[in-house]
Design a protein around this motif. Structure first.
Motif, short mmCIF file in Angstrom:
data_model
loop_
_atom_site.label_atom_id
_atom_site.label_comp_id
_atom_site.label_asym_id
_atom_site.label_seq_id
_atom_site.Cartn_x
_atom_site.Cartn_y
_atom_site.Cartn_z
N TRP B 38 29.08 47.69 34.40
CA TRP B 38 30.40 47.48 33.82
C TRP B 38 31.45 47.60 34.92
N ILE B 39 32.41 46.72 34.87
CA ILE B 39 33.55 46.71 35.78
C ILE B 39 34.80 46.55 34.93
N ARG B 40 35.87 47.26 35.27
CA ARG B 40 37.09 47.13 34.48
C ARG B 40 38.27 46.76 35.34
N GLN B 41 39.31 46.23 34.69
CA GLN B 41 40.51 45.78 35.39
C GLN B 41 41.73 46.06 34.53
N PRO B 42 42.49 47.10 34.87
CA PRO B 42 43.74 47.37 34.13
C PRO B 42 44.69 46.19 34.24
N PRO B 43 45.58 46.03 33.29
CA PRO B 43 46.52 44.90 33.31
C PRO B 43 47.28 44.81 34.62
N GLY B 44 47.22 43.66 35.27
CA GLY B 44 47.96 43.43 36.50
C GLY B 44 47.44 44.17 37.72
N LYS B 45 46.26 44.78 37.59
CA LYS B 45 45.74 45.58 38.71
C LYS B 45 44.37 45.05 39.17
N GLY B 46 43.76 45.77 40.09
CA GLY B 46 42.51 45.35 40.69
C GLY B 46 41.28 45.79 39.91
N LEU B 47 40.13 45.47 40.49
CA LEU B 47 38.85 45.75 39.86
C LEU B 47 38.36 47.16 40.19
N GLU B 48 37.67 47.76 39.22
CA GLU B 48 37.10 49.09 39.41
C GLU B 48 35.68 49.11 38.85
N TRP B 49 34.71 49.46 39.70
CA TRP B 49 33.33 49.59 39.23
C TRP B 49 33.22 50.84 38.37
N VAL B 50 32.65 50.68 37.17
CA VAL B 50 32.51 51.80 36.24
C VAL B 50 31.14 52.45 36.38
N SER B 67 32.07 62.13 34.53
CA SER B 67 32.03 63.16 33.48
C SER B 67 32.27 62.58 32.08
N ARG B 68 32.74 61.32 32.01
CA ARG B 68 33.10 60.74 30.70
C ARG B 68 32.26 59.52 30.33
N VAL B 69 31.43 59.05 31.25
CA VAL B 69 30.75 57.76 31.05
C VAL B 69 29.27 57.92 30.74
N THR B 70 28.79 57.06 29.83
CA THR B 70 27.36 56.91 29.60
C THR B 70 27.06 55.42 29.46
N ILE B 71 26.09 54.94 30.25
CA ILE B 71 25.62 53.56 30.12
C ILE B 71 24.15 53.61 29.76
N SER B 72 23.77 52.81 28.78
CA SER B 72 22.38 52.83 28.31
C SER B 72 21.90 51.41 28.02
N ILE B 73 20.58 51.24 27.96
CA ILE B 73 20.01 49.93 27.65
C ILE B 73 19.23 50.01 26.34
N ASP B 74 19.20 48.88 25.63
CA ASP B 74 18.43 48.75 24.40
C ASP B 74 17.51 47.55 24.60
N THR B 75 16.27 47.84 24.96
CA THR B 75 15.34 46.76 25.29
C THR B 75 14.98 45.91 24.08
N CYS B 97 31.12 43.04 31.61
CA CYS B 97 29.75 43.42 31.91
C CYS B 97 29.21 42.44 32.96
N VAL B 98 28.32 42.94 33.82
CA VAL B 98 27.84 42.17 34.96
C VAL B 98 26.35 42.41 35.20
N ARG B 99 25.75 41.46 35.90
CA ARG B 99 24.38 41.61 36.38
C ARG B 99 24.40 41.80 37.89
N ASP B 100 23.60 42.73 38.36
CA ASP B 100 23.41 42.94 39.78
C ASP B 100 21.95 42.65 40.11
N VAL B 101 21.71 41.79 41.09
CA VAL B 101 20.34 41.52 41.51
C VAL B 101 19.95 42.54 42.56
N TYR B 102 18.88 43.26 42.30
CA TYR B 102 18.44 44.32 43.19
C TYR B 102 18.18 43.78 44.59
#
Lengths: 111, 120
Positions: B38-50, B67-75, B97-102
């Motif tokens: 996940w990557i986010r972008q506040p209005p009028g601002k730059g990108l931030e990797w979550v 301390s505030r984030v949880t990312i999970s997968i549902d296969t 949401c994004v894909r990263d190739v290892y």
């Protein structure tokens, strides 16, 4: 982890070249050959145009090229086209604790 | 062709939890070649990797949000999700949401993005 530093804006005449810098530290840009660049049009999702400093994904015109020297990476757009007007962001891998850090972004204008 | 689609509430109240889902088509979320993030972008601002999650469920988070984030997968649904708790107005952003190739190709596929506003 601080954002990588990019100039807020860059411009060039159609047909000329424009180069955007991306300055980090030895913990990110200077430490890994994992710098990538993204092009973003207003209201659209970013698009990957350069990865691993110099490589272009399939379909990206060869007028886009990347390089790196020390802690600074650069994106060059050769033969600038009107459709290249967009925001450009660099990004670097920053190690197993920080993973990815983005640049502050550069707005490119074709004159 | 790989396609990512974000979904979730567009409005979240302060102090509550932001929950988003990314549906993946054209690729398997269990592919050992990929991470999902996940990557986010506040209005009028730059990108931030979550943050990112691997095919095996291993997670990697931005230290400033850890301390505030949880990312999970549902296969079973070929989806992955983002939960961000105790939100404030500073979490108002477009979330992609994004894909990263290892192995060196980060964020090669992006969703169209979903706008989340934190407001009472």
């Amino acid at each position: 982890q601080s954002a990588l530093t990019q100039p807020p804006s860059a411009s060039g005449s159609v047909g000329q070249s424009v180069t955007i810098s991306c300055t980090g530290t030895s913990s990110d840009v200077g430490g890994y050959n994992y710098v990538s660049w993204y092009q973003q049009y207003p209201g659209k999702a970013p698009k990957l145009i350069i990865y691993e400093v110099t490589k272009r994904p399939s379909g990206v015109p060869d007028r886009f090229s990347g390089s790196k020297s020390g802690n600074t990476a650069s994106l060059t757009v050769s033969g600038l086209q009107a459709e290249d007007e967009a925001d450009y962001y660099c990004s670097s891998y920053a190690g197993s604790n920080n993973f990815y850090v983005f640049g502050t972004g550069t707005k490119v204008t074709a004159l | 062709q790989v396609h990512l689609q974000e979904s979730g509430p567009g409005l979240v109240k302060p102090s509550e939890t932001l929950s988003l889902t990314c549906s993946v088509s054209g690729d398997s979320i269990t592919s050992t070649s990929n991470f999902w993030g996940w990557i986010r972008q506040p209005p009028g601002k730059g990108l931030e990797w979550v943050g990112s999650v691997s095919y095996s469920g291993g997670t990697y988070y931005n230290p400033s949000l850890k301390s505030r984030v949880t990312i999970s997968i549902d296969t079973s649904k070929n989806q992955f999700s983002l939960n961000l708790n105790s939100v404030t107005a500073a979490d108002t952003a477009m979330y992609y949401c994004v894909r990263d190739v290892y192995g060196g190709i980060p964020h090669d596929v992006w969703g169209q993005g979903t706008k989340v506003t934190v407001s009472s």
